[in-house]
Structure formats: structure tokens, C-alpha cells
Design a protein around this motif. Structure first.
Motif, PDB file in Angstrom:
ATOM      1  N   TYR A  65       0.823  -1.211   0.000  1.00 45.79           N
ATOM      2  CA  TYR A  65       0.000   0.000   0.000  1.00 45.79           C
ATOM      3  C   TYR A  65       0.856   1.258   0.000  1.00 45.79           C
ATOM      4  O   TYR A  65       0.498   2.268  -0.629  1.00 45.79           O
ATOM      5  N   LEU A  66       1.996   1.230   0.679  1.00 46.85           N
ATOM      6  CA  LEU A  66       2.879   2.388   0.677  1.00 46.85           C
ATOM      7  C   LEU A  66       3.533   2.600  -0.685  1.00 46.85           C
ATOM      8  O   LEU A  66       3.681   3.736  -1.154  1.00 46.85           O
ATOM      9  N   PHE A  67       3.940   1.517  -1.327  1.00 48.76           N
ATOM     10  CA  PHE A  67       4.627   1.631  -2.612  1.00 48.76           C
ATOM     11  C   PHE A  67       3.686   2.044  -3.731  1.00 48.76           C
ATOM     12  O   PHE A  67       4.094   2.714  -4.675  1.00 48.76           O
ATOM     13  N   THR A  68       2.411   1.638  -3.642  1.00 51.66           N
ATOM     14  CA  THR A  68       1.460   1.930  -4.725  1.00 51.66           C
ATOM     15  C   THR A  68       0.548   3.117  -4.427  1.00 51.66           C
ATOM     16  O   THR A  68       0.027   3.745  -5.349  1.00 51.66           O
ATOM     17  N   GLY A  69       0.330   3.417  -3.138  1.00 51.34           N
ATOM     18  CA  GLY A  69      -0.627   4.461  -2.785  1.00 51.34           C
ATOM     19  C   GLY A  69      -2.068   4.021  -2.903  1.00 51.34           C
ATOM     20  O   GLY A  69      -2.989   4.840  -2.818  1.00 51.34           O
ATOM     21  N   ASP A  70      -2.305   2.725  -3.091  1.00 46.35           N
ATOM     22  CA  ASP A  70      -3.670   2.223  -3.266  1.00 46.35           C
ATOM     23  C   ASP A  70      -4.520   2.477  -2.026  1.00 46.35           C
ATOM     24  O   ASP A  70      -4.018   2.535  -0.898  1.00 46.35           O
ATOM     25  N   ARG A  71      -5.819   2.570  -2.250  1.00 43.68           N
ATOM     26  CA  ARG A  71      -6.755   2.734  -1.147  1.00 43.68           C
ATOM     27  C   ARG A  71      -6.805   1.472  -0.285  1.00 43.68           C
ATOM     28  O   ARG A  71      -6.734   0.357  -0.804  1.00 43.68           O
ATOM     29  N   ILE A  72      -6.955   1.695   1.010  1.00 47.15           N
ATOM     30  CA  ILE A  72      -7.126   0.597   1.961  1.00 47.15           C
ATOM     31  C   ILE A  72      -8.568   0.656   2.450  1.00 47.15           C
ATOM     32  O   ILE A  72      -8.927   1.553   3.228  1.00 47.15           O
ATOM     33  N   PRO A  73      -9.427  -0.256   2.001  1.00 46.82           N
ATOM     34  CA  PRO A  73     -10.820  -0.232   2.459  1.00 46.82           C
ATOM     35  C   PRO A  73     -10.906  -0.374   3.973  1.00 46.82           C
ATOM     36  O   PRO A  73      -9.995  -0.888   4.626  1.00 46.82           O
ATOM     37  N   ALA A  74     -12.025   0.067   4.527  1.00 44.98           N
ATOM     38  CA  ALA A  74     -12.186   0.105   5.982  1.00 44.98           C
ATOM     39  C   ALA A  74     -11.912  -1.247   6.631  1.00 44.98           C
ATOM     40  O   ALA A  74     -11.162  -1.341   7.613  1.00 44.98           O
ATOM     41  N   ALA A  75     -12.521  -2.308   6.099  1.00 46.23           N
ATOM     42  CA  ALA A  75     -12.355  -3.628   6.714  1.00 46.23           C
ATOM     43  C   ALA A  75     -10.896  -4.084   6.646  1.00 46.23           C
ATOM     44  O   ALA A  75     -10.381  -4.708   7.582  1.00 46.23           O
ATOM     45  N   THR A  76     -10.211  -3.774   5.546  1.00 45.39           N
ATOM     46  CA  THR A  76      -8.800  -4.134   5.415  1.00 45.39           C
ATOM     47  C   THR A  76      -7.945  -3.345   6.390  1.00 45.39           C
ATOM     48  O   THR A  76      -6.977  -3.867   6.954  1.00 45.39           O
ATOM     49  N   ALA A  77      -8.300  -2.070   6.605  1.00 46.92           N
ATOM     50  CA  ALA A  77      -7.563  -1.245   7.568  1.00 46.92           C
ATOM     51  C   ALA A  77      -7.629  -1.858   8.963  1.00 46.92           C
ATOM     52  O   ALA A  77      -6.629  -1.883   9.695  1.00 46.92           O
ATOM     53  N   VAL A  78      -8.788  -2.383   9.332  1.00 42.80           N
ATOM     54  CA  VAL A  78      -8.928  -3.045  10.633  1.00 42.80           C
ATOM     55  C   VAL A  78      -8.091  -4.319  10.658  1.00 42.80           C
ATOM     56  O   VAL A  78      -7.368  -4.603  11.626  1.00 42.80           O
ATOM     57  N   GLU A  79      -8.162  -5.091   9.593  1.00 40.63           N
ATOM     58  CA  GLU A  79      -7.398  -6.340   9.517  1.00 40.63           C
ATOM     59  C   GLU A  79      -5.896  -6.081   9.644  1.00 40.63           C
ATOM     60  O   GLU A  79      -5.174  -6.831  10.310  1.00 40.63           O
ATOM     61  N   LEU A  80      -5.413  -4.997   9.040  1.00 41.15           N
ATOM     62  CA  LEU A  80      -3.991  -4.683   9.067  1.00 41.15           C
ATOM     63  C   LEU A  80      -3.538  -4.094  10.401  1.00 41.15           C
ATOM     64  O   LEU A  80      -2.349  -4.098  10.712  1.00 41.15           O
ATOM     65  N   GLY A  81      -4.474  -3.541  11.172  1.00 49.82           N
ATOM     66  CA  GLY A  81      -4.110  -2.886  12.413  1.00 49.82           C
ATOM     67  C   GLY A  81      -4.000  -1.380  12.306  1.00 49.82           C
ATOM     68  O   GLY A  81      -3.472  -0.717  13.208  1.00 49.82           O
ATOM     69  N   LEU A  82      -4.520  -0.795  11.215  1.00 51.28           N
ATOM     70  CA  LEU A  82      -4.508   0.661  11.040  1.00 51.28           C
ATOM     71  C   LEU A  82      -5.792   1.307  11.547  1.00 51.28           C
ATOM     72  O   LEU A  82      -5.901   2.536  11.572  1.00 51.28           O
ATOM     73  N   ALA A  83      -6.760   0.516  11.923  1.00 50.99           N
ATOM     74  CA  ALA A  83      -8.000   1.013  12.512  1.00 50.99           C
ATOM     75  C   ALA A  83      -8.469   0.010  13.546  1.00 50.99           C
ATOM     76  O   ALA A  83      -8.105  -1.172  13.501  1.00 50.99           O
ATOM     77  N   SER A  84      -9.276   0.489  14.498  1.00 53.08           N
ATOM     78  CA  SER A  84      -9.719  -0.361  15.602  1.00 53.08           C
ATOM     79  C   SER A  84     -10.914  -1.216  15.225  1.00 53.08           C
ATOM     80  O   SER A  84     -10.933  -2.418  15.476  1.00 53.08           O
ATOM     81  N   ARG A  85     -11.934  -0.586  14.631  1.00 53.26           N
ATOM     82  CA  ARG A  85     -13.116  -1.322  14.188  1.00 53.26           C
ATOM     83  C   ARG A  85     -13.910  -0.485  13.206  1.00 53.26           C
ATOM     84  O   ARG A  85     -13.808   0.738  13.196  1.00 53.26           O
ATOM     85  N   THR A  86     -14.684  -1.165  12.372  1.00 53.33           N
ATOM     86  CA  THR A  86     -15.566  -0.477  11.444  1.00 53.33           C
ATOM     87  C   THR A  86     -16.905  -0.205  12.121  1.00 53.33           C
ATOM     88  O   THR A  86     -17.326  -0.930  13.024  1.00 53.33           O
ATOM     89  N   VAL A  87     -17.561   0.837  11.654  1.00 52.69           N
ATOM     90  CA  VAL A  87     -18.861   1.245  12.184  1.00 52.69           C
ATOM     91  C   VAL A  87     -19.725   1.661  11.001  1.00 52.69           C
ATOM     92  O   VAL A  87     -19.226   2.329  10.085  1.00 52.69           O
TER      93      VAL A  87
END
Length: 261
Positions: free
Chosen positions: A167-189
Motif C-alpha cells: 500500500y505504501l509503494f502503490t498508494g492504493d486505497r485501503i478499504p475500511a475492513a482491510t484497515a482493521v485487519e492490518l491494524g490501522l484502525a480499531s473497528r468499522t462502524v
């Protein structure tokens, strides 16, 4: 008179009992960070820390975005104004430093796209609630820059490096659920429940024992600050170098021409 009266209109602090909601307030520009908003993001944390009645902070965006990242017009002006460019880098470092040492818990309510610096301030928050419709992204590399004030410095502390590199090398979007899976967000709402969920959590934290909560945050952030010190310093130095590059100039001017139609 409010202690926040000196802030520009691009950053609004709403007071509700022990909760302070900090709103990135350029909805017509998707809360893109211009000079005044950038300065306010560097200054607001000291004001909040001095607010004796505040116990928790919620950080969110006005309208349909959290923040689209740096304002294109402001960033483009750096190409021919090295003094302003260098000042913005120092101010960017201050934003990170102030957030890391800020004593109160911060809840990011990511209501829409959080890109570049918008992504950084969201992920630097203590708890990240993200709308199911939102996404994160760090597109620094796409415009010829090292992500010194963003993912390159601190995503490796939060995510599996092999996943975050893509994601850093490409700049691609990280969908909400993926952000949680990766540890960049706590939970989706769900989008229509985000503001209420953030407020409910803020009130719950505000009711916690003050010294224990602040002390716990201080210990956690001591670890983060120590781990990030070298990476952030190296990141800003690398970003400054790429800001002076011909490649960045060409990419940024092309993007500005495209945005201008």
C-alpha cells in the motif's frame, strides 16, 4: 471566551461536557490541509491539554471526508518557495510530536477518505473508528515523495510489513475492513452510526479513572515515541530531499494541470 477562539475556521473545537470534538472544517475541499489548517493541527493539542474540563478528544472531518490530505495548491507553492516548504516540514514534525505526547485519549472518527496527512493523524490517534464507507491511503510515492510524515515511519509498528509495503509503494486505497485487519484502525462502524459510536466511547473513557487512563496512555506512547524517533527524523529528511527533486516537480505539476481541467 473560548480558549480555541484563536484557531482558524478551518479547525473547529466543539465542547460537550468532558468531550472535545476537533473537526477538520474545509468540507468543500474534502478537508484538504492548507497552510492555516496545518498550523492549527500543530497548535491545537497544546490548547486541548490546557483545557481543565476536557477528558477525551474526538477527531473527525466535516462533510463527507475525513481529510483528502495536503491541499494541492498549497503543496504546489512549495516548488518555488523553499522557505515555506521547510517550515511545513518542521510543522509536520510538530504535529506528530504533539499527538504522541498529548495526555488525553484521542478517538478518530474516520467518516470518509483519510489520505496522506489525513491518514497520518487518524492512525496516530489512540482509537480509530472507521466508517464502513471510508478508506485510508498514503499516496506520497505517487507524487514522487517519501512518506516521511506518514506510513513509512509508523505503519511498520502497527501492521505486517509485507502487507503495508504494497500500500505504501502503490498508494492504493485501503478499504475500511482491510484497515482493521492490518491494524490501522480499531473497528468499522456503519456510516450513520459513527458519530454516535464515537461519542458513546468518548463518554465511557471520560468516566474512567483519570490518572490511570492518562498513565496508561503515557506508557504506551513512551514506547511509540522511542520506536518512532529515528524513523520520523529519517523520514522527514528523506521527504525533504524528494521535495527538491525534478521528478516530484514534474509529477506535482502534472497533477495540478489535471485537477485544473
Amino acid at each position: 471566551m473560548s480558549p480555541y477562539d484563536g484557531l482558524p475556521p478551518e479547525l473547529v473545537v466543539e465542547r460537550d461536557g468532558p468531550v472535545r470534538t476537533v473537526v477538520l472544517n474545509r468540507p468543500g475541499e474534502l478537508n484538504a490541509v492548507n497552510r492555516d489548517l496545518h498550523r492549527a493541527l500543530a497548535e491545537v493539542w497544546e490548547l486541548l491539554a490546557a483545557d481543565a474540563e476536557a477528558k477525551v478528544v474526538v477527531l473527525t472531518g466535516a462533510g463527507r471526508a475525513f481529510s483528502a490530505g495536503g491541499d494541492l495548491g498549497w503543496i504546489t507553492s512549495f516548488l518555488d518557495d523553499p522557505a515555506a516548504r521547510d517550515a511545513s516540514l518542521r510543522e509536520g514534525a510538530k504535529i506528530i510530536e504533539e499527538m504522541l505526547r498529548f495526555p488525553l485519549p484521542v478517538i478518530a472518527a474516520v467518516n470518509g477518505p483519510a489520505v496522506g496527512l489525513g491518514c497520518s493523524v487518524a492512525v496516530l490517534s489512540d482509537i480509530v473508528l472507521i466508517s464502513e464507507r471510508a478508506h485510508l491511503a498514503d499516496p506520497h510515492v505517487s507524487v514522487g515523495l517519501v512518506a516521511g510524515d506518514g506510513g513509512a515511519a509508523f505503519w511498520p509498528l502497527l501492521t505486517p510489513i509485507l502487507r503495508s509495503r504494497e500500500y505504501l509503494f502503490t498508494g492504493d486505497r485501503i478499504p475500511a475492513a482491510t484497515a482493521v485487519e492490518l491494524g490501522l484502525a480499531s473497528r468499522t462502524v456503519p456510516a450513520d452510526e459513527l458519530a454516535g459510536a464515537a461519542r458513546d466511547l468518548a463518554l465511557r473513557l471520560a468516566a474512567q479513572p483519570v490518572a490511570a487512563l492518562r498513565g496508561t496512555k503515557r506508557v504506551v506512547n513512551a514506547y511509540l515515541g522511542q520506536a518512532l524517533a529515528g524513523a520520523v527524523q529519517a523520514g522527514f529528511a528523506a521527504e525533504a530531499e524528494t521535495m527538491r527533486s525534478a521528478e516530484h516537480r514534474a509529477l506535482l505539476l502534472a497533477l495540478a494541470r489535471k485537477a485544473g481541467g
